[in-house]
Design an enzyme around this catalytic site. Structure first.
Site, PDB file in Angstrom:
ATOM      1  CB  ILE A  54      -0.994  -0.030   1.190  1.00  0.00           C
ATOM      2  CG1 ILE A  54      -2.108   0.979   0.968  1.00  0.00           C
ATOM      3  CG2 ILE A  54      -0.290   0.208   2.526  1.00  0.00           C
ATOM      4  CD1 ILE A  54      -3.280   0.847   1.910  1.00  0.00           C
ATOM      5  CE1 TYR A 143      -6.449   0.633  13.372  1.00  0.00           C
ATOM      6  CE2 TYR A 143      -7.717   0.513  15.408  1.00  0.00           C
ATOM      7  CZ  TYR A 143      -7.560   0.198  14.074  1.00  0.00           C
ATOM      8  OH  TYR A 143      -8.514  -0.567  13.446  1.00  0.00           O
ATOM      9  CE  LYS A 147      -8.170   2.235  10.640  1.00  0.00           C
ATOM     10  NZ  LYS A 147      -8.362   1.860   9.224  1.00  0.00           N
ATOM     11  CB  ILE A 173     -13.602  -8.382  13.607  1.00  0.00           C
ATOM     12  CG1 ILE A 173     -14.109  -6.987  13.190  1.00  0.00           C
ATOM     13  CG2 ILE A 173     -14.146  -9.480  12.672  1.00  0.00           C
ATOM     14  CD1 ILE A 173     -15.606  -6.793  13.186  1.00  0.00           C
TER      15      ILE A 173
END
Ligand code: SER
Length: 320
Positions: A54, A143, A147, A173
């Site tokens: 990326i 983080y 975000k 998750i």
């Protein structure tokens, strides 16, 4: 024809999402973007794949051009705990990586970009229960900082360039196919593996720690339903709260004990406790429910039954 590039395809969510999208749109139409030259067989044997770092914009361009990609799903991220160990890496992957994706999407006039966010956008000053969609965003992790900035950047590309960018704030998750890596909510996965393998688990957050969580089938459903929603019905774009369940580490252990009465848990909170304490207990996802019909299916006990069954099968086959 939709041609989707999933960047971060080998990760916890990326791996299952790639397979789900292949089922929906056809194997050849979903390209697994993987950072190494050794993709998991389940991805390389079921459809096309490319090495995509990326941080290398040209690599993204080349995958987009060679497969005529019109949709990018960006699942590459450095999560909360790893991010605290290496904040510059988290900034690099989560921000410079994201801007690469958005710029390629703008240049090649993508039909859609999916950019996930997280409950990590919230912080200690955010209301803890039923956290509203619009509220204080004051994260204390790098983080979370990336975000929040990512949500704003995605929304900026919607307004400024008319690019269709969408995203949802994933809770923790839980899944049994690909392990999560470097997150604060990883205990909610590890507990099942340790229960099956050793009948005991030392949890790195305390018994009372309550966080919003979601089982993978609901995570995949939320992601795909948001991708398929009519753009015109969306009042929000990159920041949807999505709720499913909310439980403490103690309640999670109890649900395991219902199936394994000899399971033992003890608690040894480490530096991740502080991160968990800065996040909400549960979120208000009315906007997702109203704007694109979000509805979760799994609760804690359904999930526990499923997780223990799947992980026990892997254990019996000697896979873990
Ligand atoms: N699962 C993530 C983490 O724990 C939260 O989005 O970092």
């Amino acid at each position: 024809m939709t041609k989707i590039l999933v960047i971060g395809s080998a990760g916890q969510i990326g791996s299952e999402l790639t397979l789900n999208l292949r089922e929906l749109y056809g194997d050849d139409n979903v390209i697994a973007g993987i950072i190494t030259s050794k993709p998991p067989e389940i991805l390389s044997e079921t459809g096309p794949w490319e090495i995509v770092d990326i941080l290398d914009r040209q690599m993204i361009v080349s995958a987009v051009k060679s497969h005529r990609v019109d949709t990018i799903v960006n699942m590459a991220a450095i999560l909360s705990a790893t991010g605290e160990g290496n904040p510059m890496l988290a900034w690099d992957v989560n921000m410079n990586g994201l801007i690469n994706v958005l710029e390629v999407a703008r240049e090649f006039k993508m039909k859609q970009v999916l950019v996930p966010s997280s409950i990590a956008v919230f912080g200690p000053a955010t209301p803890v229960n039923h956290t509203p969609q619009e509220t204080v965003l004051n994260p204390t992790t790098i983080y979370g900082v990336t975000k929040v900035a990512g949500e704003l950047l995605g929304d900026y590309y919607v307004k400024r360039y008319g690019l269709d960018v969408r995203g949802l704030r994933y809770p923790g998750i839980i899944s049994h196919k690909t392990l999560p890596g470097g997150g604060t909510t990883d205990y909610a996965v590890a507990i099942y593996y340790e229960a099956v393998k050793n009948r005991k688990y030392t949890c790195f957050v305390n018994e009372e720690t309550r966080l919003p969580m979601m089982y993978m089938p609901d995570c995949l459903k939320a992601t795909i339903e948001l991708m398929q929603a009519d753009f015109k019905t969306l009042g929000h774009h990159c920041n949807f709260n999505v709720g499913a369940m909310s439980f403490t580490a103690g309640e999670l252990a109890l649900s395991v004990k219902k199936h394994m009465p000899d399971f033992e848990i003890n608690y040894k909170p480490d530096e991740r406790q502080k991160i968990a304490d800065s996040w909400p207990d549960s979120v208000d996802d009315t906007a997702a429910r109203e704007e694109w019909g979000w509805k979760h299916e799994y609760d804690l006990d359904n999930m526990t039954r499923d997780m223990l069954k799947a992980i026990s099968e892997k254990h019996e086959k000697g896979l873990i």
